[in-house]
Design a protein around this motif. Structure first.
Motif, PDB file in Angstrom:
ATOM      1  N   GLY A 473      -3.260   1.071   2.460  1.00 38.05           N
ATOM      2  CA  GLY A 473      -4.178   1.779   1.752  1.00 38.05           C
ATOM      3  C   GLY A 473      -3.543   3.288   0.607  1.00 38.05           C
ATOM      4  N   ALA A 474      -2.475   3.712   1.349  1.00 31.97           N
ATOM      5  CA  ALA A 474      -2.458   4.749   0.953  1.00 31.97           C
ATOM      6  C   ALA A 474      -1.867   4.992  -0.351  1.00 31.97           C
ATOM      7  N   ILE A 475      -1.610   3.685  -1.209  1.00 33.53           N
ATOM      8  CA  ILE A 475      -1.026   3.519  -2.384  1.00 33.53           C
ATOM      9  C   ILE A 475      -2.526   3.046  -3.220  1.00 33.53           C
ATOM     10  N   HIS A 476      -3.056   3.039  -4.175  1.00 35.80           N
ATOM     11  CA  HIS A 476      -3.586   2.056  -5.437  1.00 35.80           C
ATOM     12  C   HIS A 476      -4.139   1.429  -5.793  1.00 35.80           C
ATOM     13  N   PRO A 477      -4.459   0.290  -5.343  1.00 37.43           N
ATOM     14  CA  PRO A 477      -4.310  -0.736  -5.560  1.00 37.43           C
ATOM     15  C   PRO A 477      -3.409  -0.806  -7.186  1.00 37.43           C
ATOM     16  N   GLU A 478      -4.007  -0.962  -8.306  1.00 37.88           N
ATOM     17  CA  GLU A 478      -3.232  -0.279  -9.777  1.00 37.88           C
ATOM     18  C   GLU A 478      -1.522   0.086 -10.197  1.00 37.88           C
ATOM     19  N   VAL A 479      -1.368   0.970  -8.867  1.00 34.30           N
ATOM     20  CA  VAL A 479      -0.673   0.873  -8.563  1.00 34.30           C
ATOM     21  C   VAL A 479       0.351   0.153  -8.143  1.00 34.30           C
ATOM     22  N   GLY A 480       0.447  -0.102  -6.948  1.00 33.31           N
ATOM     23  CA  GLY A 480       0.812  -1.197  -5.907  1.00 33.31           C
ATOM     24  C   GLY A 480       1.314  -2.624  -6.513  1.00 33.31           C
ATOM     25  N   LEU A 481       0.235  -2.911  -7.000  1.00 31.95           N
ATOM     26  CA  LEU A 481      -0.303  -4.657  -7.555  1.00 31.95           C
ATOM     27  C   LEU A 481       1.407  -4.294  -8.495  1.00 31.95           C
ATOM     28  N   LYS A 482       1.224  -3.055  -9.708  1.00 30.44           N
ATOM     29  CA  LYS A 482       2.766  -3.340 -10.583  1.00 30.44           C
ATOM     30  C   LYS A 482       3.943  -2.943 -10.061  1.00 30.44           C
ATOM     31  N   TYR A 483       3.719  -2.161  -9.233  1.00 33.64           N
ATOM     32  CA  TYR A 483       4.825  -1.752  -8.462  1.00 33.64           C
ATOM     33  C   TYR A 483       5.727  -3.188  -7.968  1.00 33.64           C
ATOM     34  N   ALA A 484       4.746  -4.214  -6.882  1.00 36.75           N
ATOM     35  CA  ALA A 484       5.251  -4.633  -6.727  1.00 36.75           C
ATOM     36  C   ALA A 484       5.913  -5.897  -7.503  1.00 36.75           C
ATOM     37  N   PHE A 485       5.146  -6.246  -8.519  1.00 32.71           N
ATOM     38  CA  PHE A 485       5.203  -8.072  -9.866  1.00 32.71           C
ATOM     39  C   PHE A 485       7.003  -6.970  -9.889  1.00 32.71           C
ATOM     40  N   GLU A 486       6.621  -5.495 -10.964  1.00 34.25           N
ATOM     41  CA  GLU A 486       7.440  -5.806 -11.479  1.00 34.25           C
ATOM     42  C   GLU A 486       8.759  -5.181 -10.548  1.00 34.25           C
ATOM     43  N   ASN A 487       8.941  -5.153  -9.634  1.00 25.26           N
ATOM     44  CA  ASN A 487      10.261  -5.023  -9.176  1.00 25.26           C
ATOM     45  C   ASN A 487      10.591  -6.486  -7.853  1.00 25.26           C
ATOM     46  N   GLY A 488       9.958  -7.802  -8.387  1.00 25.36           N
ATOM     47  CA  GLY A 488      10.783  -9.074  -8.170  1.00 25.36           C
ATOM     48  C   GLY A 488       9.582  -9.548  -7.034  1.00 25.36           C
ATOM     49  N   ALA A 489       8.639  -9.326  -6.973  1.00 24.83           N
ATOM     50  CA  ALA A 489       7.692  -9.988  -5.614  1.00 24.83           C
ATOM     51  C   ALA A 489       6.966 -11.317  -7.163  1.00 24.83           C
ATOM     52  N   ASP A 490       7.387 -12.366  -6.584  1.00 22.16           N
ATOM     53  CA  ASP A 490       6.239 -13.502  -7.090  1.00 22.16           C
ATOM     54  C   ASP A 490       4.785 -13.798  -6.753  1.00 22.16           C
ATOM     55  N   PHE A 491       4.469 -13.213  -5.247  1.00 21.68           N
ATOM     56  CA  PHE A 491       3.114 -13.238  -5.138  1.00 21.68           C
ATOM     57  C   PHE A 491       3.400 -11.409  -3.897  1.00 21.68           C
ATOM     58  N   ALA A 492       1.990 -11.074  -4.162  1.00 20.79           N
ATOM     59  CA  ALA A 492       1.491  -9.788  -3.255  1.00 20.79           C
ATOM     60  C   ALA A 492       0.315 -10.265  -2.405  1.00 20.79           C
ATOM     61  N   CYS A 493       0.610 -10.365  -0.888  1.00 21.95           N
ATOM     62  CA  CYS A 493      -0.685 -10.082  -0.198  1.00 21.95           C
ATOM     63  C   CYS A 493      -1.328  -9.235   0.247  1.00 21.95           C
TER      64      CYS A 493
END
Length: 524
Positions: A473-493
């Protein structure tokens, strides 16, 4: 045909008062239900209809899935409650209003009957083994539909006395013929002839008894609206320097959903790119030094709230939940009641890893993985053999098998020991948030070396589910989702409350639909 005097002798005056007051209080309830829905921004019967389970379930589900039909039903529901409630309170067209109420309450009951096996778990307030408040009020309205309106105090009875003679005769004769055809018996002959004597003052007051009650209702409603308006104005003045503000609390509904979450493969499973996290549902909240939050989360997530949350996720195309085997009971009940069919990915958390794996398999898990804390502990101990046995047990039962970790060293160690899971669970988030203090790491940071994690995971051929992407909850979803998918994650929990699901789905769809500066190929 019995006349009014005969009826008056058959029932005491208190019975008329009792029946009249019963009609008024039912009207009060229905009127309030209608107005509360009218004044609730974005109110819709979607959840109520989509979770219907009985004989008309298919029809209700179709209405929920068809926006024009849903909008029409919402409108009819709101104004039906308002008009029926108002008519019952005033005693105006009370028989017609009673029949309308019977139909409306009957549909409410059919959608969610108080039958054995149809509830969400523990008995709910107002639902008592086949009988609920809808049925109680329904049968009361059946009674009022059988009693002519002029038999009880109200506008219907008053109108029979106040109609001018010429209007009285003109209206009464066709009504009398209609009643004769329908063989409807009347307690009063007042409709067939105008009154011959002036209306007594006491009779007038009795028939207007609902007016002060209606006035009290309006007064109470205005006071309630006034309190809420004051509270809203007060809260709108509140802001915090950190950006955590309670200026407004408008959450997105399904009407604003921008699309369905896309899916990809893990083994033979089609899994949505966003996966529901189970921590909030299970009450394992990472709240740093706020020690009350876990209890608060558990209190919020009753069984029915969990079911509503999972159902809402599935409506957005999110078809998988990652959680602890301790929640198998809730997930199994969700399936048993045919509310939805969400995939259950078990983290196999517990003291005995192999027992937890077998327990998850026996409870219809769609996939299993070695929980992050467990994987980290086994890697520190050098016990990679037990991790391998967990993978083997899962695969022997035909399920995808994964390895989870908070520490990058755990992933490195598994690769060095030749372990090849069907998917990885690895934390990923940046550390540019206020509580990510490396000198005081306690329940506030879960990926201490994100750049090294990104670089190492880039070379692995298996799908990667990134978790803790919002740093609890410390990072906004808009930022966290983009960071995860741009940096190699195939799925995000992502752990989500019900009011966050549509927003997060829309944010994920926007991220995935735009060009990503992604070095790692999609592995799923």
């Amino acid at each position: 045909m019995a006349n009014q005097a005969e009826v008056s002798r058959s029932l005491p005056s208190s019975a008329y008062w009792g029946l009249t007051l019963l009609r008024v209080v039912i009207g009060w309830h229905l009127l309030y239900e209608g107005l509360s829905k009218l004044f609730t921004p974005g109110w819709t019967a979607y959840n109520y209809l989509a979770m219907a389970k009985w004989i008309l379930a298919d029809l209700f589900h179709w209405i929920a899935a068809t926006p024009p039909a849903l909008a029409t039903v919402d409108l009819l529901n709101i104004w039906g409650l308002i008009l029926i409630g108002m008519a019952l309170m005033l005693g105006l067209f009370s028989r017609v209003a009673s029949l309308g109420g019977v139909l409306l309450l009957g549909l409410h009951y059919v959608a969610h009957p108080a039958l054995v096996g149809m509830d969400f778990g523990v008995p709910q307030e107002g639902s008592y083994l086949w009988i609920d408040k809808n049925i109680v009020e329904l049968f009361a309205l059946v009674l009022f539909s059988l009693i002519p309106g002029k038999a009880l105090w109200g506008i219907d009875r008053l109108s029979a006395h106040l109609l001018p003679a010429q209007i009285g005769f003109a209206v009464a004769r066709p009504l009398a013929r209609l009643r004769e055809r329908l063989r409807v018996r009347s307690y009063s002959s007042a409709a067939s002839a105008p009154p011959e004597t002036p209306l007594p003052r006491r009779e007038l007051l009795r028939n207007l008894v609902a007016l002060p009650v209606l006035g009290g209702f309006v007064f109470a409603l205005l006071r309630k609206i006034g309190w809420e308006s004051y509270e809203e104005r007060f809260l709108q003045q509140v802001d915090a320097l950190t950006g955590a503000t309670i200026r407004s609390f408008d959450f997105t509904t399904l009407q604003q959903l921008e699309g369905q979450m896309p899916k990809a493969k893990i083994g033979d499973l089609d899994i949505s790119r966003i996966i529901m996290g189970g921590n909030l549902i299970g009450g394992w909240a990472h709240a740093r030094d706020l020690i009350y939050v876990s209890k608060l989360v558990k209190a919020y997530h009753s069984d029915d709230k969990v079911f509503e949350t999972l159902m809402l996720a599935e409506s957005c195309g999110i078809n998988a939940l990652i959680t602890n085997p301790l929640l198998c009971r809730v997930v199994s009940e969700y399936w048993r009641r045919n509310i939805g069919s969400i995939h259950f990915i078990s983290d196999c958390g517990g003291r005995n890893l192999l027992e937890r794996v077998q327990f998850s398999i026996d409870n219809a898990a769609s996939a299993c993985y070695v929980r992050g804390e467990v994987g980290d502990q086994l890697a520190r101990e050098g016990n990679f053999e037990l991790i391998a046995r967990a993978l083997e047990l899962t695969r022997d039962n035909g399920l995808p098998a994964g390895i989870g970790a908070h520490s990058l060293e755990t992933i490195i160690g598994c690769v060095e020991h030749g372990l090849e899971p069907d998917f990885w669970m690895k934390t990923l988030h940046h550390c540019d948030y206020w509580s990510a203090l490396k000198e005081n790491q306690h329940d506030n940071i879960w990926c201490v070396n994100p750049e090294e994690t990104i670089a190492f995971m880039e070379e692995l051929p298996q799908p990667w589910i990134a978790f803790k992407i919002l740093a609890a909850g410390a990072i906004h979803p808009e930022v966290g989702l983009k960071y995860a998918f741009e940096n190699g994650a195939d799925f995000a929990c992502v752990g989500m409350y019900d009011f966050q699901i549509v927003d997060n789905t829309n944010l994920a769809l926007q991220v995935l639909s735009n060009p990503l500066e992604r070095r790692r190929p999609w592995r799923a």
